[in-house]
Design a protein around this motif. Sequence first.
Motif: not given
Length: 211
Positions: A26-36, A57-72, A118-119
């Motif tokens: 989640v930390r990495a995703a936040r960083k990469e979403f905001l950067r790219q 993918y074991n933790h998240f079904s896809g990018k949308e679910e991961l982004f939802i987790e980042v926002v939350g 930024a989000l």
Amino acid sequence: MGGVKTTSKRTPPSGERAARKRAAIVRAARKEFLRQGFGVGMDQIAAEANVSKVTVYNHFSGKEELFIEVVGDALEEALGESMRAMVERLGGVDDIREVLTATARDWVKGIGRPEVLALRALIAAEARRFPELGRAWREQGPDRFAEPLSAALAARDDLDIPDMGLAVVQFYALVLYPHIVHSAYGDRLDEDLAERLITTGVDMFLTYYRA
């Protein structure tokens, strides 16, 4: 006769080690979403988190679910503690004006955090291509925090609120939305005006809904 196709529901890994990996993702995703932006690849997120793409993918079904987790996660950091404190205080005998005013101050401070701004900017920029981002923000922000706020207000004997959904939106509009509008243009309200918007907004809300 063909066999029946079955699907199994994905169960994310559990345990302390899995929780650490999930937090790193989640930390990495936040960083990469905001950067790219939302177009960043899951392989890049995995590399930043120092895990395999399979682990992501074991933790998240896809990018949308991961982004939802980042926002939350970001909104929980910014607003969660103040929301829980508000619910606890409104459930007691604390002065409601004092509680709502203090909560509004905390919320304004929270939504002004750089990562939250930024989000929001990312969502605004990508909304046409990825409308699911706006839905993620609404579900993890206004909708998520509306439930405990509604319950806390409904429990008060000194309020008479016939339409709680409307009242919550009105409270947001009075104390939060001016800051959100200004921040969308890279502007920030000066401290004196911000404080007056909060105090008069709370007063207007209570004047209308006092029992």
